[in-house]
Design an enzyme around this catalytic site. Structure first.
Site, mmCIF file in Angstrom:
data_model
loop_
_atom_site.group_PDB
_atom_site.id
_atom_site.type_symbol
_atom_site.label_atom_id
_atom_site.label_comp_id
_atom_site.label_asym_id
_atom_site.label_seq_id
_atom_site.Cartn_x
_atom_site.Cartn_y
_atom_site.Cartn_z
ATOM 1 N N ARG A 94 0.814 -1.224 0.000
ATOM 2 C CA ARG A 94 0.000 0.000 0.000
ATOM 3 C C ARG A 94 0.850 1.278 0.000
ATOM 4 N NH1 ARG A 94 -2.210 -3.806 3.247
ATOM 5 N NH2 ARG A 94 -4.263 -4.599 2.610
ATOM 6 N N LEU A 98 3.382 -1.527 -6.367
ATOM 7 C CA LEU A 98 2.750 -2.303 -7.440
ATOM 8 C C LEU A 98 2.251 -1.390 -8.551
ATOM 9 C CD1 LEU A 98 1.722 -4.941 -8.629
ATOM 10 C CD2 LEU A 98 -0.365 -4.651 -7.262
ATOM 11 N N GLU A 123 -3.851 -13.454 -7.175
ATOM 12 C CA GLU A 123 -5.006 -12.915 -6.456
ATOM 13 C C GLU A 123 -5.834 -12.096 -7.450
ATOM 14 O OE1 GLU A 123 -4.190 -11.556 -2.241
ATOM 15 O OE2 GLU A 123 -2.149 -11.503 -3.053
ATOM 16 N N TYR A 127 -5.924 -7.331 -9.984
ATOM 17 C CA TYR A 127 -5.597 -6.871 -11.326
ATOM 18 C C TYR A 127 -6.742 -6.213 -12.084
ATOM 19 C CZ TYR A 127 -1.141 -9.039 -10.523
ATOM 20 O OH TYR A 127 0.087 -9.340 -9.992
ATOM 21 N N PHE A 413 3.632 -18.953 -17.380
ATOM 22 C CA PHE A 413 4.736 -17.989 -17.383
ATOM 23 C C PHE A 413 4.699 -17.143 -16.125
ATOM 24 C CE2 PHE A 413 1.232 -16.105 -19.806
ATOM 25 C CZ PHE A 413 1.107 -14.849 -19.245
#
Length: 413
Positions: A94, A98, A123, A127, A413
């Site tokens: 946070r 990311l 997760e 996304y 991948f």
């Protein structure tokens, strides 16, 4: 490049790989990994597309992309950024790490001229906010081969099967895989080095099962299919109770495919066949005598994002003629936001910006989910995620976006 909290995002250097890889392992639970797996990952890593986030001299984030080519409806193989190796240290959650990596990866994909990005989501909740939609599913099964039989098609008995060392027949197996790539959306053309992934066989990952085995299917002296699998012996009160675990199967014709499945159902001393990561329309489901005793399950697999809406929608074909204006929302990649007119059919398509009134409104996430033909726009609309402005436009587009075969992303991948 600095991130929101003062950490620094840099391109990965080869001498940093081991440290980068160890960070990734810790982020995914710290499980064991073999030297063979590490070396393969090092070999296929594209260092100029791999990222490391540093807090002073502490590595706190990893990510990267592979330069893939994905089959889309109609058979075209489209440049695709395979997003991978994403992790953030638990100490730095946070804090924008990311987001900074996702920003860089998608900017780089756009600069590379890749209309698509794809990933497997550890997760799924993460996304969607970056525009990825769940586009392919995979099937798993646990088949009671002691009670389930197969009704195979004509010609199956003409197929010759033989055992072979997996490494010795790698080229023949890869030729079968390559022949299948244009026929199913979601499949990836194999890049050099990736063929070795199917041969990874560390003893630490076998969980008591055998080394990897391979059986080839042949007709008229030509290889027409293969199955890679493991066996694990077991004994119970009633006697033998072994398990066959399928690692991969591909075939060029129905008889060869049926012959391989029949072999797997009939391995001596085995009573269970475990199947994973298969297409949801896998043909064996129509050969079995009792589908309920196969314990079939499906789950999400590949996630797709349109990096360039116009180029991506122009790259595929459509089952039926379509002429529709999309109002696209894309907060993370604002170059996609706006109205796009898609016109196309089974022969080709074009998608250009337009000032015409919108027929359908949706976000880039919904376009990603529907792009390969496995998720219908109608079902997304029923969930409130696609809005229709012109009567009939939703049904028209939903049918056009379909695929005769289910999309499938078997290339990890």
């Amino acid at each position: 490049m600095g991130t929101e909290d003062g950490t620094e995002l840099k391109t990965l250097r080869p001498e940093e790989f081991d440290r980068w890889w160890e960070h990734l392992l810790r982020a995914f639970g710290g499980g064991p990994a073999s030297a063979e797996e590490r070396e393969l990952d090092r070999t296929v890593t594209e260092f100029d597309r791999s990222l490391a986030v540093w807090d002073a001299d502490t590595l706190v984030g990893t990510s990267g992309a592979f330069s893939f080519r994905m089959t889309v409806p109609g058979g075209a193989v489209v440049p695709t950024a395979g997003v991978t190796m994403v992790s953030v240290a638990a100490t730095h959650r946070r804090r924008g790490v990311l987001t900074s990596m996702m920003r860089r990866l998608l900017d780089d994909a756009r600069a590379e001229g890749e209309p698509l990005a794809a990933l497997f989501a550890s997760e799924p909740a993460i996304y969607g906010r970056f525009g990825y939609g769940s586009a392919t599913s995979q099937l798993s099964a646990e088949i009671d081969t002691g009670r389930v039989t197969l009704a195979v098609p004509e010609g199956t008995d003409e197929v010759r099967l033989r055992y072979a060392a997996p490494a010795d027949v790698l080229d023949a197996c890869e030729a079968v895989y390559a022949a299948l790539v244009p026929g199913r959306p979601g499949m990836l053309a194999r890049q050099p080095g990736w063929e070795r992934a199917g041969l990874l066989d560390p003893e630490s990952g076998r969980e008591g099962a055998s080394a990897l085995q391979c059986v080839l299917a042949e007709r008229d002296g030509e290889v027409t299919g293969y199955a890679r699998f493991r066996t694990k012996m077991g004994w119970g009160p009633s006697g033998h109770d072994g398990t066959v675990s399928l690692e991969g199967l591909a075939a060029l014709d129905p008889a060869s495919e049926a012959a391989l499945w029949r072999f797997l159902f009939g391995v001596d001393l085995m009573t269970t066949l475990k199947v994973r990561s298969r297409p949801v329309d896998d043909a064996w489901q129509h050969l079995v005598s009792d589908i309920r005793r196969c314990r079939v399950q499906s789950r999400d697999a590949g996630y797709v994002r349109l990096v360039d809406v116009g180029a991506a929608l122009s790259a595929r074909t459509y089952l039926t003629p379509v002429d529709v204006v999309f109002e696209v929302e894309d907060a993370f990649c604002p170059w996609n936001t706006g109205r796009w007119r898609l016109t196309g059919d089974a022969k080709g398509a074009s998608c250009e910006r337009t000032a015409d009134p919108a027929d359908l409104a949706l976000s880039v996430r919904e376009l990603g989910a529907a792009y390969l033909g496995g998720v219908s726009l109608l079902s997304l609309a029923a969930a409130g995620r696609v809005r229709q402005a012109r009567p009939g436009a939703l049904a028209e587009a939903s049918v056009a976006f379909g695929s005769p075969v289910a999309p499938w992303l078997p290339h990890g991948f």
